[in-house]
Design a protein around this motif. Structure first.
Motif, PDB file in Angstrom:
ATOM      1  N   ASN B 298      69.620   3.107  62.141  1.00  0.00           N
ATOM      2  CA  ASN B 298      68.633   3.552  63.128  1.00  0.00           C
ATOM      3  C   ASN B 298      69.231   4.634  64.025  1.00  0.00           C
ATOM      4  N   GLY B 299      69.871   5.618  63.372  1.00  0.00           N
ATOM      5  CA  GLY B 299      70.656   6.603  64.107  1.00  0.00           C
ATOM      6  C   GLY B 299      69.851   7.786  64.620  1.00  0.00           C
ATOM      7  N   ASP B 300      70.542   8.627  65.356  1.00  0.00           N
ATOM      8  CA  ASP B 300      69.990   9.873  65.893  1.00  0.00           C
ATOM      9  C   ASP B 300      69.945  10.884  64.738  1.00  0.00           C
ATOM     10  N   MET B 301      68.745  11.326  64.371  1.00  0.00           N
ATOM     11  CA  MET B 301      68.606  12.175  63.188  1.00  0.00           C
ATOM     12  C   MET B 301      69.312  13.519  63.336  1.00  0.00           C
ATOM     13  N   ARG B 302      69.626  13.917  64.580  1.00  0.00           N
ATOM     14  CA  ARG B 302      70.339  15.181  64.745  1.00  0.00           C
ATOM     15  C   ARG B 302      71.744  15.082  64.152  1.00  0.00           C
ATOM     16  N   GLU B 303      72.252  13.830  64.084  1.00  0.00           N
ATOM     17  CA  GLU B 303      73.609  13.650  63.555  1.00  0.00           C
ATOM     18  C   GLU B 303      73.714  13.917  62.055  1.00  0.00           C
ATOM     19  N   ILE B 372      64.368  24.676  55.459  1.00  0.00           N
ATOM     20  CA  ILE B 372      64.371  23.210  55.403  1.00  0.00           C
ATOM     21  C   ILE B 372      64.510  22.591  56.795  1.00  0.00           C
ATOM     22  N   PHE B 373      65.446  23.120  57.600  1.00  0.00           N
ATOM     23  CA  PHE B 373      65.759  22.423  58.853  1.00  0.00           C
ATOM     24  C   PHE B 373      65.120  23.047  60.099  1.00  0.00           C
ATOM     25  N   LEU B 374      64.762  24.324  60.016  1.00  0.00           N
ATOM     26  CA  LEU B 374      64.176  24.956  61.198  1.00  0.00           C
ATOM     27  C   LEU B 374      62.723  25.363  60.976  1.00  0.00           C
ATOM     28  N   ARG B 464      76.886  21.909  64.666  1.00  0.00           N
ATOM     29  CA  ARG B 464      76.650  21.697  66.104  1.00  0.00           C
ATOM     30  C   ARG B 464      75.475  22.558  66.570  1.00  0.00           C
ATOM     31  N   PHE B 465      75.400  23.792  66.069  1.00  0.00           N
ATOM     32  CA  PHE B 465      74.296  24.698  66.428  1.00  0.00           C
ATOM     33  C   PHE B 465      72.945  24.085  66.022  1.00  0.00           C
ATOM     34  N   LEU B 466      72.894  23.550  64.823  1.00  0.00           N
ATOM     35  CA  LEU B 466      71.634  22.943  64.367  1.00  0.00           C
ATOM     36  C   LEU B 466      71.343  21.659  65.143  1.00  0.00           C
ATOM     37  N   HIS B 467      72.381  20.856  65.367  1.00  0.00           N
ATOM     38  CA  HIS B 467      72.244  19.605  66.105  1.00  0.00           C
ATOM     39  C   HIS B 467      71.611  19.862  67.471  1.00  0.00           C
ATOM     40  N   ASP B 468      72.049  20.920  68.132  1.00  0.00           N
ATOM     41  CA  ASP B 468      71.590  21.190  69.500  1.00  0.00           C
ATOM     42  C   ASP B 468      70.315  22.030  69.546  1.00  0.00           C
ATOM     43  N   ASN B 469      69.837  22.469  68.384  1.00  0.00           N
ATOM     44  CA  ASN B 469      68.671  23.355  68.350  1.00  0.00           C
ATOM     45  C   ASN B 469      67.380  22.529  68.334  1.00  0.00           C
ATOM     46  N   PRO B 470      66.554  22.638  69.391  1.00  0.00           N
ATOM     47  CA  PRO B 470      65.342  21.808  69.440  1.00  0.00           C
ATOM     48  C   PRO B 470      64.381  22.085  68.284  1.00  0.00           C
ATOM     49  N   LYS B 471      64.549  23.225  67.608  1.00  0.00           N
ATOM     50  CA  LYS B 471      63.671  23.521  66.476  1.00  0.00           C
ATOM     51  C   LYS B 471      63.917  22.559  65.311  1.00  0.00           C
TER      52      LYS B 471
END
Lengths: 246, 542
Positions: B298-303, B372-374, B464-471
């Motif tokens: 049940n983790g943080d999906m940004r990880e 895919i991610f943004l 880290r850039f993607l992790h912190d990107n709200p997009k």
């Protein structure tokens, strides 16, 4: 050109065969089609389109001269034996109208349908093989067969138009099974009988077709077209009993 | 014998003709028809008839629209070639289900005589399986046409079970099974919402990737799915089941485009370690990592962008350069920071899928990850591009960065390349099959990048850039919402899933919270009647 069953399979393995017309091959009868002639039936017409990307160099492929007596170019050499029966079309130019120019696609789409495609990877109308199949494949067991050597059933240049392409066979075994597996009858046999199983399936399809009609009544126009496309198979199957078509 | 068969066909034809009388269900418009994917079909058959039923045949391929294959299910048809295959599969499944071996388990009634028609037993069987296959009860016309078909087939063949087989086969190749026919009813003045059975199917295929189970069908029948509380109870039940793994595996396979692996090939001279087994393992690695983080922890999906944790088997260990000294097929592995890995973006799957057979491609990697991610797709390149500078790997420009810079001097190319290349260039520390490297053609690789004013170095910087990107989380929400509804993610308006995205963020980016927010929102079942139906025409003329 010698064609036998083994060639057919080997061809798809090595990527020689991209799209294959109906496999009415006289080698299934005898070398010269005499067995068929003896039955008094005409050899059916077949149409074959074949596509492979890249690998052709204009200067090595396109003949320098027009007319009958052109000099065979280096890349056409393997086809020299058929020179008298062969036309080389080159220098075609696609008018894209107001549509975007899709790299690797606009040319293919326009050449095969006559209409420059409005979406990447999608044919805007029936491809030429299907237009021809509508005329020459009446009553055939398979209206058309597509095969691809890249392992991807989506790589088919045969379509009824719209987002679907007719999926290609990607394995030699599945192609063979489809053609000569259950349901295959040697068309040269004189004691050919209709397959009772196919006839029973017809009754099942009648019920299925009624389901479709019920759903269709409640659909928007675009979804109606989708259902119509899939069930044209039914009309074809009902004719699929002719002995001369493999 | 042949005569007998012809008669039977004629009879069935006439009966079917009788049933062609319009059977408009009152209230309700078909708003979408979603063709079952191969996995949905297989799972449904397995759940309805049992796992020992063999499903063998060719399925029609899907097509990625707005980043998702599921979106194409609502557009693609069944081609004649495909229908031939569905027909054969239907017959094979029906034959297995009515075989002597299976009939005690699957057919709950016994006919009066095994050689005579028995309409009551046939009707009972078709009612049961029809409801499971069509995901709603059969109409009386649909039922009667099958009962009559079975009776005429039994008479022709002298076997009750042969009749049953053909009746079942007709259910299995019906458009009502091959497509998820979604029906909506009027709700308020100009609004439409899915009916109870369509709701059940939408929930079931999203959460479990299969047909609704008896309890969910019952909830539809008793109208439980119409009330927020009843709906919530079913959503909680579906999410509590371990079968949620199946549903989310299907979603992430689609979103991460892992189906591309079916066509990935690598130059065997340059990369002898690449194999079909390795490709399958790489795909599985990514799914295991994703499902473990999303559901089991049940983790943080940004990880997903940064986690050093993964799962490997023997094939993968060879590429990652770690010892594999275990009896189990799969074991967890945590990379050290020195190994330079960062979440799934540095797994073999993502690195090799978006690369050329013989070399890595910063452009392909960049374009794919942006999409895919943004949720930022890149337009197709212009047609008159001179690629010679990029493709000349033996020329004076030794690293791909140098070659791309030369290529991007063309302003038409630069606008896209400055957008996608930095992402790809930061991943250049890994070759086309995902092995680490520090040089290209003998020259040290520069893995620094700058995007949107933010500078970072290498894969870990990118993670880290993607992790912190709200997009990124907004894109996960957009894709999940579009996948669940079967619509093009590029057509969806942000307003539709805005509240879901917020709930996702408020929960610390837990996927369960996003799922619950999406499926409990009113938008989830809201529908627009398609153009051309009676209702939409009427609305338009108002």
């Amino acid at each position: 050109m010698k064609l036998d069953r083994r060639f057919l399979l080997r061809g798809t393995c090595q990527g020689a065969l991209a799209v294959l017309g109906l496999p009415f091959l006289d080698c299934f009868l005898d070398n010269k089609g005499q067995a068929l002639a003896a039955t008094g039936k005409r050899i059916p017409t077949r149409f074959n389109t074949f596509f492979y990307g890249l690998g052709l160099t204009k200067s090595l492929w396109v003949p320098k001269a027009t007319g009958l007596n052109y000099e065979t170019t280096e890349q056409l050499k393997p086809l020299e034996a058929f020179k008298q029966k062969m036309n080389v079309f080159s220098g075609s130019r696609v008018m894209i109208d107001d549509n975007p120019n899709f790299q690797h696609w606009s040319g293919v789409g326009a050449s095969t349908t006559g209409i420059s495609p409005s979406k990447n990877g999608q044919f805007d109308s029936k491809t030429i093989d299907q237009t021809i199949a509508d005329v020459i494949s009446r009553g055939a067991r398979f209206k058309s067969i597509a095969a691809a050597c890249a392992g991807d059933p989506k790589q088919s240049y045969s379509s009824l138009g719209g987002p679907n392409n007719l999926p290609a066979e990607v394995s030699p075994l599945s192609l063979y099974t489809r053609l000569f597996g259950p349901g295959f009858q040697d068309p040269s046999r004189t004691d050919w009988k209709p397959n009772p199983e196919i006839m029973l399936q017809q009754s099942v399809l009648s019920v299925v077709a009624v389901d479709r009609k019920r759903v269709t009544q409640r659909l928007g126009v675009s979804d109606q077209a989708r259902l119509d496309q899939s069930f044209t198979v039914r009309a074809r199957r009902s004719l699929g009993l002719s002995p001369v078509h493999a | 014998m042949r005569k007998g068969i012809s008669v039977a066909i004629l009879t069935a034809g006439i009966l079917a003709g009788v049933c062609q009388l319009p059977a408009m269900a009152t209230g309700g418009e078909v708003v979408s028809m979603r063709r079952l994917t191969e996995q949905e079909y297989r799972n449904s058959i397995g759940d309805i008839f049992g796992k020992d039923i063999v499903v063998q045949g060719v399925f029609e391929p899907g097509k990625r629209i707005g980043g998702l294959i599921e979106a194409s299910a609502a557009i693609l048809s069944v081609t004649p070639v495909g229908f031939d295959s569905y027909s054969k599969m239907a017959d094979s499944i029906a034959m297995q289900a009515t075989s002597e071996k299976a009939r005690d388990r699957l057919i709950s009634c016994k006919p009066g005589s095994a050689s005579q028609p028995d309409d009551a037993c046939a009707a009972q069987t078709f009612n049961h399986y029809g409801r499971m296959l069509f995901r709603r009860p059969l109409t009386s016309d649909e039922l009667q046409s099958r009962v009559k078909l079975a009776a005429s087939m039994t008479t022709a063949s002298g076997s009750f079970y042969a009749g049953l087989r053909y009746g079942l086969a007709s259910l299995l190749q019906s458009s009502n099974f091959l497509f998820r026919v979604e029906v909506a009813v009027a709700s308020g003045s100009n609004d439409y919402t899915l009916d109870a059975y369509s709701r059940a199917a939408r929930l079931s295929y999203l959460f479990w990737n299969t047909t609704p189970d008896p309890e969910l069908l019952k909830a539809a029948q008793t109208n439980q799915l119409a009330s927020p509380a009843g709906l919530s109870a079913q959503i909680d039940r579906l999410m509590a089941s371990p079968r949620l793994d199946n549903g989310m595996r299907a979603f992430f396979s689609d979103m991460l485009q892992l189906d591309n692996f079916d066509n990935v090939s690598k130059d065997s001279l340059l990369y002898p370690k690449w194999s079909v087994q390795l490709a399958a393992a790489a795909r599985e690695e990514t799914l295991r990592t994703t499902i473990a983080l999303a559901l089991h922890e049940n983790g943080d999906m940004r990880e997903l962008m940064t986690t050093p944790k993964t799962y490997i088997n023997r094939n993968l260990a060879a590429i990652y350069g770690v010892p594999f000294d275990f009896d189990a097929d799969w074991v967890p592995l945590t990379f050290t920071p020195q190994q330079g890995r960062s979440g799934i973006i540095t797994q073999i799957s993502m690195l090799s899928m978006f690369s050329h057979p013989g070399r890595s491609s910063p452009t392909e990697r960049g374009v794919a990850l942006m999409d895919i991610f943004l949720c930022e797709p890149t337009p197709t390149p212009p047609n008159n591009v001179d690629f010679s500078a990029v493709n000349d790997t033996n020329g004076p420009l030794r690293t791909v960065r140098e070659r791309l810079m030369a290529h991007a001097t063309n302003p038409a190319c630069a606008s896209c390349h400055t957008h996608s290349d930095p992402i790809g260039l930061s991943l250049e520390g890994f070759d086309t099959i995902g092995r680490p490297r520090s040089t290209e053609n003998g020259k040290l690789i520069d893995v620094s990048a700058t995007i949107q004013g933010k500078s970072f170095v290498g894969a870990q910087g990118l993670g880290r850039f993607l992790h912190d990107n709200p997009k990124y989380p907004a894109c996960v929400a957009r894709k999940l919402y579009s996948y669940a509804k079967g619509v093009d993610s590029e057509d969806v308006v942000a307003r539709e899933f805005k509240a879901d995205t917020k709930a996702f963020g408020d929960s610390g980016y837990r996927i369960r919270n996003l799922l619950k927010a999406v499926t409990e929102s009113e938008e989830f079942f809201r529908a627009v009647p398609p153009v051309g139906t009676a209702k939409s025409t009427r609305l338009a003329s108002q």
